[in-house]
Scaffold this motif. Structure first.
Motif, PDB file in Angstrom:
ATOM      1  N   GLY A  13      21.380  33.685 -19.697  1.00 27.28           N
ATOM      2  CA  GLY A  13      20.573  32.517 -19.336  1.00 27.28           C
ATOM      3  C   GLY A  13      21.343  31.222 -19.456  1.00 27.28           C
ATOM      4  O   GLY A  13      21.298  30.369 -18.570  1.00 27.28           O
ATOM      5  N   GLN A  14      22.095  31.049 -20.542  1.00 28.20           N
ATOM      6  CA  GLN A  14      22.841  29.812 -20.741  1.00 28.20           C
ATOM      7  C   GLN A  14      23.926  29.635 -19.683  1.00 28.20           C
ATOM      8  O   GLN A  14      24.174  28.517 -19.223  1.00 28.20           O
ATOM      9  N   ASN A  15      24.564  30.727 -19.292  1.00 26.81           N
ATOM     10  CA  ASN A  15      25.594  30.635 -18.256  1.00 26.81           C
ATOM     11  C   ASN A  15      24.997  30.320 -16.890  1.00 26.81           C
ATOM     12  O   ASN A  15      25.565  29.540 -16.123  1.00 26.81           O
ATOM     13  N   ILE A  16      23.847  30.897 -16.581  1.00 22.90           N
ATOM     14  CA  ILE A  16      23.178  30.602 -15.314  1.00 22.90           C
ATOM     15  C   ILE A  16      22.715  29.155 -15.284  1.00 22.90           C
ATOM     16  O   ILE A  16      22.869  28.453 -14.275  1.00 22.90           O
ATOM     17  N   ILE A  17      22.156  28.678 -16.386  1.00 25.12           N
ATOM     18  CA  ILE A  17      21.663  27.297 -16.456  1.00 25.12           C
ATOM     19  C   ILE A  17      22.784  26.308 -16.183  1.00 25.12           C
ATOM     20  O   ILE A  17      22.620  25.351 -15.419  1.00 25.12           O
ATOM     21  N   LEU A  18      23.951  26.525 -16.778  1.00 23.17           N
ATOM     22  CA  LEU A  18      25.075  25.606 -16.573  1.00 23.17           C
ATOM     23  C   LEU A  18      25.480  25.567 -15.105  1.00 23.17           C
ATOM     24  O   LEU A  18      25.750  24.488 -14.544  1.00 23.17           O
ATOM     25  N   LYS A  19      25.497  26.708 -14.448  1.00 23.39           N
ATOM     26  CA  LYS A  19      25.847  26.748 -13.024  1.00 23.39           C
ATOM     27  C   LYS A  19      24.798  26.023 -12.181  1.00 23.39           C
ATOM     28  O   LYS A  19      25.130  25.280 -11.241  1.00 23.39           O
ATOM     29  N   LEU A  20      23.520  26.232 -12.493  1.00 24.81           N
ATOM     30  CA  LEU A  20      22.456  25.580 -11.731  1.00 24.81           C
ATOM     31  C   LEU A  20      22.436  24.075 -11.971  1.00 24.81           C
ATOM     32  O   LEU A  20      22.154  23.297 -11.058  1.00 24.81           O
ATOM     33  N   MET A  21      22.747  23.648 -13.199  1.00 28.86           N
ATOM     34  CA  MET A  21      22.838  22.220 -13.502  1.00 28.86           C
ATOM     35  C   MET A  21      23.875  21.540 -12.608  1.00 28.86           C
ATOM     36  O   MET A  21      23.639  20.470 -12.043  1.00 28.86           O
ATOM     37  N   LYS A  22      25.035  22.188 -12.494  1.00 30.48           N
ATOM     38  CA  LYS A  22      26.126  21.592 -11.734  1.00 30.48           C
ATOM     39  C   LYS A  22      25.845  21.567 -10.236  1.00 30.48           C
ATOM     40  O   LYS A  22      26.511  20.855  -9.488  1.00 30.48           O
ATOM     41  N   LYS A  23      24.853  22.353  -9.822  1.00 29.39           N
ATOM     42  CA  LYS A  23      24.423  22.325  -8.424  1.00 29.39           C
ATOM     43  C   LYS A  23      23.229  21.390  -8.228  1.00 29.39           C
ATOM     44  O   LYS A  23      22.631  21.357  -7.158  1.00 29.39           O
ATOM     45  N   ASN A 211      26.853  34.374 -11.358  1.00 26.99           N
ATOM     46  CA  ASN A 211      26.968  34.002  -9.939  1.00 26.99           C
ATOM     47  C   ASN A 211      26.031  34.823  -9.064  1.00 26.99           C
ATOM     48  O   ASN A 211      25.509  34.324  -8.063  1.00 26.99           O
ATOM     49  N   LEU A 212      25.820  36.085  -9.423  1.00 26.94           N
ATOM     50  CA  LEU A 212      24.928  36.940  -8.644  1.00 26.94           C
ATOM     51  C   LEU A 212      23.489  36.427  -8.708  1.00 26.94           C
ATOM     52  O   LEU A 212      22.784  36.396  -7.691  1.00 26.94           O
ATOM     53  N   PHE A 213      23.036  36.005  -9.885  1.00 22.75           N
ATOM     54  CA  PHE A 213      21.690  35.452 -10.009  1.00 22.75           C
ATOM     55  C   PHE A 213      21.555  34.152  -9.208  1.00 22.75           C
ATOM     56  O   PHE A 213      20.544  33.939  -8.533  1.00 22.75           O
ATOM     57  N   VAL A 214      22.567  33.299  -9.284  1.00 17.85           N
ATOM     58  CA  VAL A 214      22.518  32.041  -8.540  1.00 17.85           C
ATOM     59  C   VAL A 214      22.486  32.313  -7.036  1.00 17.85           C
ATOM     60  O   VAL A 214      21.720  31.689  -6.293  1.00 17.85           O
ATOM     61  N   ALA A 215      23.308  33.268  -6.585  1.00 23.58           N
ATOM     62  CA  ALA A 215      23.324  33.609  -5.162  1.00 23.58           C
ATOM     63  C   ALA A 215      21.971  34.153  -4.716  1.00 23.58           C
ATOM     64  O   ALA A 215      21.497  33.848  -3.610  1.00 23.58           O
ATOM     65  N   ALA A 216      21.331  34.959  -5.565  1.00 23.53           N
ATOM     66  CA  ALA A 216      20.021  35.525  -5.225  1.00 23.53           C
ATOM     67  C   ALA A 216      18.959  34.446  -5.063  1.00 23.53           C
ATOM     68  O   ALA A 216      18.026  34.577  -4.257  1.00 23.53           O
ATOM     69  N   ILE A 217      19.110  33.360  -5.828  1.00 23.31           N
ATOM     70  CA  ILE A 217      18.177  32.240  -5.704  1.00 23.31           C
ATOM     71  C   ILE A 217      18.425  31.458  -4.414  1.00 23.31           C
ATOM     72  O   ILE A 217      17.491  31.114  -3.676  1.00 23.31           O
TER      73      ILE A 217
END
Length: 464
Positions: A13-23, A211-217
């Motif tokens: 979750g923390q790794n996904i959140i950081l990626k989504l924040m930067k987007k 990255n896979l979760f972010v791509a799925a979103i």
């Protein structure tokens, strides 16, 4: 997009959140302890208290939500599987997901996509063929758990426009998680294969699963079930040799099956059995794994870095600190471009002083000489500035000083009306067999306290 996330405090979750924040996505984080998440991220997100077992989230959690990422669940391997622990693992996933979906349907947000975690424990790992998303579920606890977990979100299909994505996650390799638990015996030279070593280790690097979760979103082509495992999965014996190789340690020992059964009980079935899981469906939507080689994945997960001035690879400790501040990147970078501010944000007990600076203005190639005290011991330190990229990042690396390695990268990312400041530090102390393993615990604690102090001081100085 406005994205609601459960399980936000977990490693993935923390790794996904950081990626989504930067987007620059807008995030709503549900948690039993939202105060802890706010302490970590600051005021940039919306935080809502929710007990997943008590009922659906409150109505305001769904205001203008476009997407949901569902990661909630008690850690499967955190404790021995007692009847009570198995029920907790089950309820936090299945009942929690049912309550989440109930809230979605009751409040009918303009939801576009629902992405939920599952696990490759879904599959029957004793069958002889490679496993794909069409393979049947296992009959044991994990198989039934994952099947019910996935079924718990099926009602989301009542909302016509929603894409539903299920990602069955493999063994996640990163600083935390499974690797953090298994690395110590290998570092001590006591590591070895588990059981026969023939069982498959269906791993995925933390970077790739995030990255896979972010791509799925973000990608409308994602729909249905995906196996979140690397294309480079290997047997336990090959994994063992690879881990020993990157740590430069022997792997002559082995852990017999009966010992694993005594140690972890019923969970041993999942450790001692394993068929290869395929992730062809990821390729079909154009997803590319960054880490497909087990050696490279382990080196990255273990923070093994090539250090140019030492001309060798070194296993480092890592400290990553982030902080959102409502100031422009230009203003924030200008603050860090003034070397005198480094003294202002450093704890006074270090008696930190800049002795010299080789260029009038900081740039790539600037050399600094400092003096400081560490636990009362006077020390001198020389660092070289690298990667000077206004207004995005720069690095400083120790060329002379108390550490064997010190490499600190400062990142500045524009988010909304402010800036995300990240300090990413890799460090290692001089090698003294056995003693360094104990000493690094104290050093790591000291380094964390220094950066916690910086985190407190930065907003104070900007508000002067």
């Amino acid at each position: 997009m406005k994205i609601l996330i459960t399980g936000a405090s977990g490693y993935i979750g923390q790794n996904i959140i950081l990626k989504l924040m930067k987007k620059n996505h807008s995030l709503v984080l549900l948690s039993r302890r939202p105060d802890q998440l706010k302490e970590l991220y600051g005021d940039i997100h919306t935080y809502i208290q929710w007990d997943a077992l008590a009922g659906p989230p409150p109505k305001d959690a769904f205001n203008n939500i476009d997407a949901i990422i569902n990661l909630m669940g008690e850690g499967v391997a955190e404790k021995r599987w007692s009847k009570k622990q198995k029920q907790k693992i089950y309820d936090t996933r299945v009942l929690g997901t049912k309550n989440l979906v109930s809230g979605v349907i009751n409040h009918k947000p303009l939801l576009k996509v629902f992405v939920s975690a599952s696990a490759i424990g879904f599959y029957n790992h004793v069958q002889p063929k490679d496993l794909t998303i069409q393979s049947p579920a296992a009959k044991g606890f994990l198989g039934e758990l994952c099947k019910d977990w996935e079924s718990a979100s099926e009602k989301i299909n009542q909302i016509e426009q929603v894409r539903r994505v299920i990602i069955r996650i493999g063994i996640v390799l990163g600083e935390k998680g499974a690797l953090a638990k298994m690395k110590l015996p290998f570092i001590l030279g006591l590591g070895g294969k588990v059981g026969t070593g023939d069982q498959w280790m269906n791993w995925v690097h933390i970077e790739d699963i995030s990255n896979l979760f972010v791509a799925a979103i973000e990608n409308n082509n994602y729909s249905g079930i995906y196996n979140g495992v690397s294309t480079g999965n290997v047997t336990n014996e090959v994994f063992t040799r690879a881990l020993g190789s990157v740590l430069n340690r022997p792997t002559i020992f082995s852990v017999p099956s009966f010992a694993i059964k005594l140690l972890v009980g019923e969970l041993s079935q999942e450790i001692l059995q394993g068929q290869r899981v395929r992730s062809a469906e990821c390729k079909s939507v154009g997803f590319k794994f960054k880490f497909e080689d087990i050696h490279l994945a382990l080196e990255d997960a273990l923070n093994i870095k090539y250090i140019p001035h030492l001309k060798q690879k070194v296993r480092c400790e890592r400290i990553h600190v982030m902080q959102y501040i409502n100031q422009s990147p230009e203003k924030v970078f200008s603050f860090f471009s003034d070397a005198t501010n480094l003294e202002r944000i450093t704890p006074s007990f270090l008696n930190f002083k800049i002795l010299s600076q080789s260029t009038p203005n900081i740039e790539s190639g600037t050399v600094f000489n400092y003096k400081l005290r560490v636990r009362g011991i006077p020390l001198k330190w020389q660092s070289l500035i690298l990667d000077w990229t206004p207004i995005s990042l720069f690095s400083d690396t120790q060329t002379k000083g108390p550490y064997r390695v010190w490499h600190h990268t400062h990142h500045f990312t524009p988010i909304k009306s402010g800036t995300l400041i990240e300090d990413d530090v890799y460090f290692a102390i001089p090698r003294i067999p056995l003693i360094d393993m104990v000493a690094i615990q104290f050093v790591s604690r000291d380094v964390k306290s220094i950066f916690n102090h910086r985190k407190k001081m930065i907003p104070v100085l900007f508000n002067e």
